[in-house]
Design an enzyme around this catalytic site. Structure first.
Site, PDB file in Angstrom:
ATOM      1  N   GLY A  51     -13.007 -17.694  59.580  1.00 31.18           N
ATOM      2  CA  GLY A  51     -14.395 -17.998  58.878  1.00 31.18           C
ATOM      3  C   GLY A  51     -15.487 -17.125  59.491  1.00 31.18           C
ATOM      4  O   GLY A  51     -15.273 -16.411  60.442  1.00 31.18           O
ATOM      5  N   ASP A  89     -24.023 -27.702  64.320  1.00 29.77           N
ATOM      6  CA  ASP A  89     -24.388 -28.356  63.205  1.00 29.77           C
ATOM      7  C   ASP A  89     -24.384 -29.861  63.258  1.00 29.77           C
ATOM      8  O   ASP A  89     -24.083 -30.202  64.324  1.00 29.77           O
ATOM      9  CB  ASP A  89     -23.185 -27.890  61.906  1.00 29.77           C
ATOM     10  CG  ASP A  89     -23.924 -27.407  60.884  1.00 29.77           C
ATOM     11  OD1 ASP A  89     -25.212 -27.494  60.703  1.00 29.77           O
ATOM     12  OD2 ASP A  89     -23.462 -27.004  59.814  1.00 29.77           O
ATOM     13  N   HIS A 103     -27.170 -25.382  61.226  1.00 28.94           N
ATOM     14  CA  HIS A 103     -26.943 -24.241  60.171  1.00 28.94           C
ATOM     15  C   HIS A 103     -27.674 -24.817  59.033  1.00 28.94           C
ATOM     16  O   HIS A 103     -27.690 -23.816  57.946  1.00 28.94           O
ATOM     17  CB  HIS A 103     -25.443 -24.199  59.873  1.00 28.94           C
ATOM     18  CG  HIS A 103     -24.572 -23.531  60.861  1.00 28.94           C
ATOM     19  ND1 HIS A 103     -24.252 -22.186  60.751  1.00 28.94           N
ATOM     20  CD2 HIS A 103     -24.029 -24.053  62.197  1.00 28.94           C
ATOM     21  CE1 HIS A 103     -23.744 -21.875  62.019  1.00 28.94           C
ATOM     22  NE2 HIS A 103     -23.601 -22.909  62.677  1.00 28.94           N
ATOM     23  N   LYS A 126     -27.236 -26.385  45.476  1.00 28.61           N
ATOM     24  CA  LYS A 126     -27.359 -25.037  45.207  1.00 28.61           C
ATOM     25  C   LYS A 126     -28.035 -25.056  43.724  1.00 28.61           C
ATOM     26  O   LYS A 126     -27.877 -23.876  43.372  1.00 28.61           O
ATOM     27  CB  LYS A 126     -25.737 -24.737  44.914  1.00 28.61           C
ATOM     28  CG  LYS A 126     -24.974 -24.923  46.396  1.00 28.61           C
ATOM     29  CD  LYS A 126     -25.584 -23.813  47.425  1.00 28.61           C
ATOM     30  CE  LYS A 126     -24.645 -24.102  48.880  1.00 28.61           C
ATOM     31  NZ  LYS A 126     -25.053 -23.091  49.713  1.00 28.61           N
ATOM     32  N   ASP A 140     -31.440 -24.241  50.911  1.00 26.31           N
ATOM     33  CA  ASP A 140     -30.484 -23.595  51.615  1.00 26.31           C
ATOM     34  C   ASP A 140     -30.761 -23.226  52.984  1.00 26.31           C
ATOM     35  O   ASP A 140     -31.726 -22.726  53.201  1.00 26.31           O
ATOM     36  CB  ASP A 140     -29.695 -22.686  50.675  1.00 26.31           C
ATOM     37  CG  ASP A 140     -28.290 -22.628  51.049  1.00 26.31           C
ATOM     38  OD1 ASP A 140     -27.794 -22.889  51.774  1.00 26.31           O
ATOM     39  OD2 ASP A 140     -27.682 -21.883  49.856  1.00 26.31           O
ATOM     40  N   VAL A 186     -24.157 -15.973  50.932  1.00 23.29           N
ATOM     41  CA  VAL A 186     -23.765 -15.241  49.726  1.00 23.29           C
ATOM     42  C   VAL A 186     -24.660 -14.108  49.246  1.00 23.29           C
ATOM     43  O   VAL A 186     -24.490 -13.106  48.940  1.00 23.29           O
ATOM     44  CB  VAL A 186     -23.665 -16.221  48.306  1.00 23.29           C
ATOM     45  CG1 VAL A 186     -23.253 -15.357  47.305  1.00 23.29           C
ATOM     46  CG2 VAL A 186     -22.242 -17.047  48.760  1.00 23.29           C
ATOM     47  N   GLU A 201     -24.281 -11.318  51.690  1.00 22.60           N
ATOM     48  CA  GLU A 201     -22.476 -10.486  51.345  1.00 22.60           C
ATOM     49  C   GLU A 201     -22.779  -9.824  49.907  1.00 22.60           C
ATOM     50  O   GLU A 201     -22.259  -8.819  49.939  1.00 22.60           O
ATOM     51  CB  GLU A 201     -21.557 -11.598  51.181  1.00 22.60           C
ATOM     52  CG  GLU A 201     -21.372 -12.519  52.360  1.00 22.60           C
ATOM     53  CD  GLU A 201     -20.529 -13.765  52.249  1.00 22.60           C
ATOM     54  OE1 GLU A 201     -20.336 -14.202  51.113  1.00 22.60           O
ATOM     55  OE2 GLU A 201     -20.530 -14.332  53.222  1.00 22.60           O
ATOM     56  N   ASP A 256     -48.955 -43.719  90.299  1.00 19.62           N
ATOM     57  CA  ASP A 256     -48.195 -43.114  89.059  1.00 19.62           C
ATOM     58  C   ASP A 256     -48.843 -42.316  88.002  1.00 19.62           C
ATOM     59  O   ASP A 256     -48.250 -41.595  87.318  1.00 19.62           O
ATOM     60  CB  ASP A 256     -47.460 -44.179  88.311  1.00 19.62           C
ATOM     61  CG  ASP A 256     -48.152 -44.737  87.341  1.00 19.62           C
ATOM     62  OD1 ASP A 256     -49.142 -45.465  87.866  1.00 19.62           O
ATOM     63  OD2 ASP A 256     -47.695 -44.760  86.288  1.00 19.62           O
TER      64      ASP A 256
HETATM   65  C1  GDG Z   1     -23.812 -23.653  55.511  1.00 24.02           C
HETATM   66  C2  GDG Z   1     -25.374 -23.611  55.162  1.00 24.02           C
HETATM   67  C3  GDG Z   1     -25.726 -21.235  55.745  1.00 24.02           C
HETATM   68  C4  GDG Z   1     -17.725 -18.981  48.762  1.00 24.02           C
HETATM   69  N1  GDG Z   1     -16.870 -19.192  47.671  1.00 24.02           N
HETATM   70  C5  GDG Z   1     -15.500 -18.546  48.142  1.00 24.02           C
HETATM   71  C6  GDG Z   1     -16.086 -18.137  49.351  1.00 24.02           C
HETATM   72  N2  GDG Z   1     -17.219 -18.302  49.896  1.00 24.02           N
HETATM   73  C7  GDG Z   1     -17.756 -18.187  50.949  1.00 24.02           C
HETATM   74  C8  GDG Z   1     -18.789 -16.997  51.012  1.00 24.02           C
HETATM   75  C9  GDG Z   1     -19.715 -17.471  52.246  1.00 24.02           C
HETATM   76  C10 GDG Z   1     -19.484 -18.894  52.411  1.00 24.02           C
HETATM   77  O1  GDG Z   1     -18.429 -19.319  51.662  1.00 24.02           O
HETATM   78  C11 GDG Z   1     -20.687 -19.854  51.904  1.00 24.02           C
HETATM   79  O2  GDG Z   1     -21.760 -19.743  52.877  1.00 24.02           O
HETATM   80  P1  GDG Z   1     -23.328 -20.270  52.311  1.00 24.02           P
HETATM   81  O3  GDG Z   1     -24.306 -19.595  53.482  1.00 24.02           O
HETATM   82  O4  GDG Z   1     -23.705 -19.780  51.001  1.00 24.02           O
HETATM   83  O5  GDG Z   1     -23.240 -21.879  52.258  1.00 24.02           O
HETATM   84  P2  GDG Z   1     -22.425 -23.201  53.093  1.00 24.02           P
HETATM   85  O6  GDG Z   1     -21.197 -23.032  53.099  1.00 24.02           O
HETATM   86  O7  GDG Z   1     -23.326 -24.309  52.420  1.00 24.02           O
HETATM   87  O8  GDG Z   1     -22.950 -23.083  54.827  1.00 24.02           O
HETATM   88  C12 GDG Z   1     -25.746 -22.399  54.608  1.00 24.02           C
HETATM   89  C13 GDG Z   1     -24.171 -21.228  56.419  1.00 24.02           C
HETATM   90  O9  GDG Z   1     -23.879 -22.495  56.987  1.00 24.02           O
HETATM   91  C14 GDG Z   1     -24.214 -20.363  57.619  1.00 24.02           C
HETATM   92  O10 GDG Z   1     -25.130 -20.852  58.851  1.00 24.02           O
HETATM   93  O11 GDG Z   1     -26.205 -20.082  55.397  1.00 24.02           O
HETATM   94  O12 GDG Z   1     -27.062 -22.527  54.419  1.00 24.02           O
HETATM   95  O13 GDG Z   1     -25.459 -24.734  53.967  1.00 24.02           O
HETATM   96  O14 GDG Z   1     -19.224 -16.865  53.402  1.00 24.02           O
HETATM   97  O15 GDG Z   1     -18.564 -15.843  51.049  1.00 24.02           O
HETATM   98  N3  GDG Z   1     -14.947 -17.347  49.976  1.00 24.02           N
HETATM   99  C15 GDG Z   1     -13.775 -16.864  49.420  1.00 24.02           C
HETATM  100  N4  GDG Z   1     -13.569 -17.377  48.160  1.00 24.02           N
HETATM  101  C16 GDG Z   1     -14.440 -18.303  47.519  1.00 24.02           C
HETATM  102  O16 GDG Z   1     -14.550 -18.528  46.270  1.00 24.02           O
HETATM  103  N5  GDG Z   1     -12.807 -16.407  49.886  1.00 24.02           N
END
Ligand code: GDG
Length: 732
Positions: A28, A140, A164, A277, A371, A376, A379, A683
């Site tokens: 992760g 978290d 987070h 979202k 958020d 994403v 990325e 005090d």
């Molecule tokens: C929390 C906070 C904060 C998604 N779909 C697939 C997949 N993913 C991966 C993405 C990304 C992760 O999951 C999602 O991360 P996010 O940041 O968008 O959102 P949360 O899960 O809500 O995370 C958020 C985060 O913590 C970090 O601090 O940014 O705001 O809510 O990495 O790539 N990966 C694969 N298949 C999928 O279908 N393999």
């Protein structure tokens, strides 16, 4: 030098347990972040390994292997605990509130009980695993109580906490019935990190209003220490995506998708199926776009990957149904023989498929209603090729929007705005798109999660919860030896009442002396070599009612009035000039009328403006304004203005506790009954005048509780004062 051990604590352990008992570490975002710190740290991990190990005998075996093979320490939960701690308190109570969704916010006290119990179980696991000198990094909202639980049990550990999610405004956070416990829990950390300054700002505001603790943008002050706070925007798993993009599997996916979507522009979105979202809002915008631009119905395809999430929670089931309905409506309306506009995929895709889609997509639509960060968005930018021309449409309510300038910024509540952004993204000239992408892509690649974790850990090392530097020494029984019966000469005790002899209670009228205090005072009053003075801010009538008849001198209103044993009330300084009082009263009354929650207290020689019940920020601001005003208008008057604990006090310059103490000492000297030793105990700010007046030999000055002081010694609270008095009385 051996590497520092960092124990990472998150709700889930980054591993999966196969049905055949095999353990597989998963990769992760946090794992790669901590790996990115390099060899300087040795990583341990504490978390829930997921369900599936029900047999206790197998559990022990699995746990042993996790520890031995990976330094991972599992915390097991029963199904009921998962329900109450995870689905209940974490995801149906905290998650909605932290994301401004008061409508979905639920609370049950049984959930909180489970949350507390699970946090305590995590604390047990950390205590068992942590060695001296380890750093503990808690992640978290599932574990907000943990930092304080750890601090109580292992003050030697250095504890970091990172949130987070967003931290909401005080007005929202205050709705949580356990708001105070949650904040106190987090405040046990040495360092607390957030993604954006906005979240940090809200956190400080909630801390001030709910706990009274003051702060600046770097730290929050406790009575005897500070917790550091900071902004640490998380980055992506840089090396992971770089390797993913290089892999043959990704190349194969990319080739396949390129063929599948030949001749069409691809708009991608990827997220967990969560109400934060903004998926329904995104679909509305897509519908509007397709309605407004019939020419695009053939050549644009929207790939929407919505990964199933929290499917046991009712709100998520409703959301899924609403999304499916909208998707089928749009496709029913706008599909052509050769194109179906929305490809809705309600499952996760493989990492290599994700990399390929990120690289392929012409546009990525990241439009959460709110958020914490949103990885994403970052990325997508990172996976675009160098010199690429992809466009990111980004909600202004994602934490990422604070860092990424040059994206197409949208308000997800504004359907027209989002539909127009789609049109702009698809029609923008290529040169402009390339120029916009290059700098933000470079920025995302540079600030990936390795440097993020390294910076947090470096700050954790540098900003350990610092003890406030203090000159006052802890008072030991030996320090009051001159006041015991064995000491030579006459001695005087000058004792404050509230906060010194008696702890504070909500209703000051109820703060009467307790039996143990009465008993020790009774013993002291029988000592021929001892003179006891109770020196208080209270009116003499109260002191007389509750402490009269013991042979003490009672001094009221900070030295305005006094009463000798068996005597009548008298003024200590009848000459004091109090002509300034009416004009000052008018000013204070004006401040009381214009500042809700404040009032004026009138004393014979002082006026006090109290703001304890006002909003602390507004109250403090008005207090400073009031002090400035009084400084400017009363400079030539014989009065003093002091800023105490949630009060501004205007008193006669000629009347204060220090002057009263001087008076009695001087009088006794004149009568040939001078004191060989004096003890002053108090005090608050008004007692500091006593401490400052008694600096010579034979003087012992004692501050009760925290705070800056001119006293030579300190004790923790009224309970310790009682012990000291018992020692002096020969009863301890
Ligand atoms: C929390 C906070 C904060 C998604 N779909 C697939 C997949 N993913 C991966 C993405 C990304 C992760 O999951 C999602 O991360 P996010 O940041 O968008 O959102 P949360 O899960 O809500 O995370 C958020 C985060 O913590 C970090 O601090 O940014 O705001 O809510 O990495 O790539 N990966 C694969 N298949 C999928 O279908 N393999």
């Amino acid at each position: 030098m051996s590497p520092t051990r960092v124990i990472n604590v998150s709700n889930r352990l980054p591993l999966s347990l196969g049905g055949d008992g095999t353990l597989r570490r998963s990769s992760g975002g946090l794992v790669s972040a901590l790996k990115g710190v390099g060899d300087a740290i040795q990583l341990g991990w504490i978390g829930w390994p997921g369900g599936g190990v029900d047999d206790p005998a197998r559990r022990d075996d699995v746990a042993r292997r996790m520890v031995r093979e990976f330094d991972y320490h599992p915390v097991f939960m029963s199904d009921e605990e998962v329900e109450n701690h995870y689905h209940g308190f974490s995801n149906s109570s905290l998650w909605p509130l932290l994301h401004y969704n008061a409508h979905y916010f639920r609370y049950q006290s049984a959930w909180y009980d489970a949350y507390k119990a699970i946090n305590a179980r995590f604390a047990d696991a950390v205590v068992a695993a942590a060695r001296e000198g380890d750093r503990v990094w808690v992640h978290d909202y599932h574990l907000m109580l943990l930092p304080q639980m750890l601090r109580e049990r292992r003050p030697d550990l250095r504890i970091g906490f990172f949130l987070h999610t967003p931290f909401p405004s005080y007005e929202l956070f205050r709705r949580h019935p356990r708001r105070r416990e949650l904040l106190d829990g987090v405040l046990g950390a040495d360092l607390i990190g957030f993604h954006t300054f906005g979240y940090l700002r809200h956190f400080r505001s909630a801390v001030l209003r709910l706990t009274g603790r003051e702060s600046d943008i770097y730290s929050i002050r406790h009575d005897d220490a500070v917790t550091s706070i900071g902004v640490f925007p998380i980055g992506i798993n840089g090396p992971g995506f770089a390797a993913g993009l290089e892999s043959p599997e990704t190349a194969a996916c990319l080739e396949r998708f390129t063929n599948d979507y030949a001749g069409r522009r691809v708009v991608l979105s990827v997220e967990r199926l969560d109400y934060t979202k903004g998926i329904p809002q995104k679909l509305e915008a897509i519908e509007k776009f397709l309605a407004d631009h019939p020419e695009r119905r053939e050549d644009v395809v929207f790939i929407i990957i919505a990964v199933p999430s929290r499917e046991d929670v009712g709100e998520y089931q409703d959301l899924k149904e609403a999304i499916e309905l909208a998707v089928s409506r749009i496709n029913g309306h706008y599909a052509t023989i050769s194109n179906i506009p929305v490809h809705f995929i309600n499952r996760g895709v493989k990492f290599e498929e994700l990399c390929a889609l990120y690289r392929l997509a012409d546009v990525c639509m990241v439009t959460p209603l709110i958020d914490g960060m949103n990885l994403v968005a970052k990325e997508y930018l990172a996976c675009q090729p160098e010199g690429g021309s992809g466009v990111l449409i980004l909600s202004e309510f994602a934490g990422a929007a604070q860092e990424l300038y040059g994206t197409l910024s949208v308000n997800p509540y504004d359907t027209d705005d989002m539909a127009e952004a789609l049109h702009a993204a698809l029609t923008r000239p290529e040169a402009r798109r390339r120029a916009d992408l290059a700098p933000i892509r470079a920025q995302v690649l540079a600030h990936h999660s390795g440097p993020w974790a390294a910076r947090f850990l470096k700050d954790l090392d540098a900003t350990a919860r610092l003890a406030v530097v203090d000159a006052a020494r802890t008072l030991h029984d030996t320090d009051v030896q001159p006041f015991t019966a064995r000491g030579p000469g006459r001695k005087a005790l000058f004792l404050d009442y509230d906060g010194t002899l008696r702890g504070f209670v909500d209703d000051p009228a109820q703060a009467t002396p307790e039996p143990a205090l009465r008993a020790v005072l009774e013993t002291l009053s029988k000592r021929e070599d001892l003179a006891v003075f109770i020196v208080s801010g209270r009116k003499l009538a109260f002191l007389r009612e509750h402490l009269g008849g013991h042979g003490f001198t009672l001094v009221g209103e900070h030295g305005y009035t006094f009463m000798q044993p068996g005597g009548e009330p008298q003024l200590l300084n009848p000459e004091a000039d109090l002509t300034w009082m009416p004009a000052v009263k008018e000013v204070l009354t004006h401040y009381a009328q214009t500042t809700p929650g404040t009032h004026v207290e009138e004393k014979n020689s002082a006026l006090v403006w109290h703001y304890r019940r006002a909003d602390p920020e507004f109250g403090r601001w008005k207090a400073l304004e009031l002090i400035g005003h009084l400084d400017g208008t009363t400079a030539s008057q014989p009065l003093s203005v002091s800023h105490g604990k949630m009060i501004v006090e205007v008193a006669s310059q000629q009347i204060n506790k220090g002057a009263a103490v001087d008076h009695f000492i001087h009088q006794n000297e004149l009568a040939g009954r001078g004191f060989a030793a004096t003890l002053c105990v108090g005090d608050d700010l008004t007692d500091e005048t006593m401490f400052r007046s008694r600096t010579g030999a034979g003087a012992v000055t004692v501050r009760v509780g925290p705070g800056e002081t001119d006293a030579g010694f300190r004790v923790s609270g009224p309970a310790r004062v009682l012990e000291v008095l018992e020692h002096i009385a020969g009863r301890g």
